[in-house]
Design an enzyme around this catalytic site. Sequence first.
Site, mmCIF file in Angstrom:
data_model
loop_
_atom_site.group_PDB
_atom_site.id
_atom_site.type_symbol
_atom_site.label_atom_id
_atom_site.label_comp_id
_atom_site.label_asym_id
_atom_site.label_seq_id
_atom_site.Cartn_x
_atom_site.Cartn_y
_atom_site.Cartn_z
ATOM 1 N N SER A 16 0.780 -1.150 -0.043
ATOM 2 C CA SER A 16 -0.074 0.091 -0.031
ATOM 3 C C SER A 16 0.864 1.420 -0.027
ATOM 4 O O SER A 16 0.142 2.410 -0.370
ATOM 5 C CB SER A 16 -1.017 0.149 1.102
ATOM 6 O OG SER A 16 -2.085 -0.694 0.854
ATOM 7 N N LYS A 29 0.292 3.442 -2.878
ATOM 8 C CA LYS A 29 -0.887 4.244 -3.116
ATOM 9 C C LYS A 29 -0.493 5.764 -2.824
ATOM 10 O O LYS A 29 -1.112 6.633 -3.568
ATOM 11 C CB LYS A 29 -1.883 3.820 -2.008
ATOM 12 C CG LYS A 29 -2.426 2.446 -2.004
ATOM 13 C CD LYS A 29 -3.227 2.128 -1.013
ATOM 14 C CE LYS A 29 -3.814 0.754 -1.171
ATOM 15 N NZ LYS A 29 -4.644 0.093 -0.247
ATOM 16 N N TYR A 48 -3.470 -2.607 -10.546
ATOM 17 C CA TYR A 48 -3.690 -2.227 -8.922
ATOM 18 C C TYR A 48 -2.458 -3.263 -8.349
ATOM 19 O O TYR A 48 -1.747 -3.166 -7.566
ATOM 20 C CB TYR A 48 -4.753 -2.456 -8.448
ATOM 21 C CG TYR A 48 -4.920 -2.382 -6.872
ATOM 22 C CD1 TYR A 48 -4.841 -1.090 -6.242
ATOM 23 C CD2 TYR A 48 -5.110 -3.467 -6.157
ATOM 24 C CE1 TYR A 48 -4.752 -1.111 -4.991
ATOM 25 C CE2 TYR A 48 -5.021 -3.578 -4.695
ATOM 26 C CZ TYR A 48 -4.790 -2.204 -4.066
ATOM 27 O OH TYR A 48 -4.999 -2.159 -2.810
ATOM 28 N N TYR A 78 -4.131 2.698 8.176
ATOM 29 C CA TYR A 78 -5.229 1.719 8.416
ATOM 30 C C TYR A 78 -5.989 2.514 9.549
ATOM 31 O O TYR A 78 -6.004 3.554 9.841
ATOM 32 C CB TYR A 78 -5.141 0.302 8.453
ATOM 33 C CG TYR A 78 -4.153 -0.164 7.535
ATOM 34 C CD1 TYR A 78 -4.428 -0.308 6.184
ATOM 35 C CD2 TYR A 78 -2.493 -0.517 7.712
ATOM 36 C CE1 TYR A 78 -3.460 -0.467 5.098
ATOM 37 C CE2 TYR A 78 -1.865 -1.121 6.988
ATOM 38 C CZ TYR A 78 -2.324 -1.082 5.809
ATOM 39 O OH TYR A 78 -1.321 -1.485 4.423
ATOM 40 N N VAL A 101 1.204 -3.853 3.766
ATOM 41 C CA VAL A 101 1.154 -5.067 4.573
ATOM 42 C C VAL A 101 2.455 -6.078 4.281
ATOM 43 O O VAL A 101 2.831 -7.064 4.749
ATOM 44 C CB VAL A 101 -0.053 -6.024 4.316
ATOM 45 C CG1 VAL A 101 -1.358 -5.360 4.738
ATOM 46 C CG2 VAL A 101 -0.196 -6.242 2.826
HETATM 47 N N1 GLU Z 1 -2.520 -5.341 -2.162
HETATM 48 C C1 GLU Z 1 -2.976 -5.196 -1.143
HETATM 49 C C2 GLU Z 1 -4.453 -5.293 -0.868
HETATM 50 O O1 GLU Z 1 -4.891 -4.747 -1.839
HETATM 51 C C3 GLU Z 1 -2.412 -3.814 -0.218
HETATM 52 C C4 GLU Z 1 -2.629 -3.848 1.105
HETATM 53 C C5 GLU Z 1 -2.095 -2.909 1.990
HETATM 54 O O2 GLU Z 1 -0.716 -2.807 1.954
HETATM 55 O O3 GLU Z 1 -2.498 -2.192 2.592
HETATM 56 O O4 GLU Z 1 -4.942 -6.130 -0.090
#
Ligand code: GLU
Length: 308
Positions: free
Chosen positions: A64, A67, A189, A244, A262
């Site tokens: 993530s 992002k 993605y 999060y 994650v």
């Molecule tokens: N590729 C992960 C998902 O979409 C990213 C999650 C993350 O790192 O928060 O579940």
Amino acid sequence: MTDYQKVIDRIYHTVGPMWPQAKPADYIPALAQADPSSYGIAINTLGGDTFSVGDSHVPFSIQSISKVFTFAMVARHLGDRIWESVGREPSGNPFNSLVQLEYEHGRPRNPFINAGALVVTDRLIDLYPRPKEAILDFVRSLSGNPDIYFDTAIARSERATANRNMALAYLMKSFGNIHNDVETLIDVYCSQCAISMSCVDLARSFLFLANRGVNPLAPGGPERILTPSQAKRLGAVMLTCGFYDESGDFAFRVGLPGKSGVGGGIAAYMPGNLAIAVWCPGLNSYGNSLLGIETLERFTTDIGNSIF
Ligand code: GLU
């Protein structure tokens, strides 16, 4: 002058060995193979210095943290128009939750929950004819590392288990907030999440955020990535939504804007000063690196500086 090398060496050698090992993410099967004892820290200052310790040159799955990069790529083209499709409030729900989206008519709370990141990547596909190449070019240029790559085994593993992200994308498409084919969107993605970068790469890539939107180390001289106002806004959303459901606690303990993934990585920065990245794959119950947060809390405490 703070001796950053001394600070991170001390944290690495005192906290690392005594901290309990946690379990890496396993909902994406390929991530479960990460070695939970990996631990690295890297710092890049705006003055041009780099400090690092441990596994700071080992590439890992940034998940993530990507992002932030895709958001910057889209915001520099769309400006404030991006906020028509995605909000900027913490969600109070898990990162992959579907519930809020239904009653908020397909407009995700923020760009860092999965739904919001999917909208951003959808806009990126609108804007860039070769989106995957464009993402790689962007992180390679920010990090100064032309060898950054997508870990295709991790991308495939996520793609094979992406049912929730597909559901989020289809739900938003039913509200008109996804423009592109969902399969294409999920493919881009999963690739962006599977970018492999080291702490050294990440710290350098976050320097433009510490520098009011200008990458100070771009090959042809300083390069503006975002306006100061866009950089301010991205930083604010990182502070309030970057960790999060633990974003409030991260701000409380660490006091820096940042983003976790994650894969166990965290990248953060101190405006006007430096960017720092930490990696240790073991996660806490919120999905953030357990040792990563401890490291950053000790870092801002030891140097007596944060954004507050
Ligand atoms: N590729 C992960 C998902 O979409 C990213 C999650 C993350 O790192 O928060 O579940």
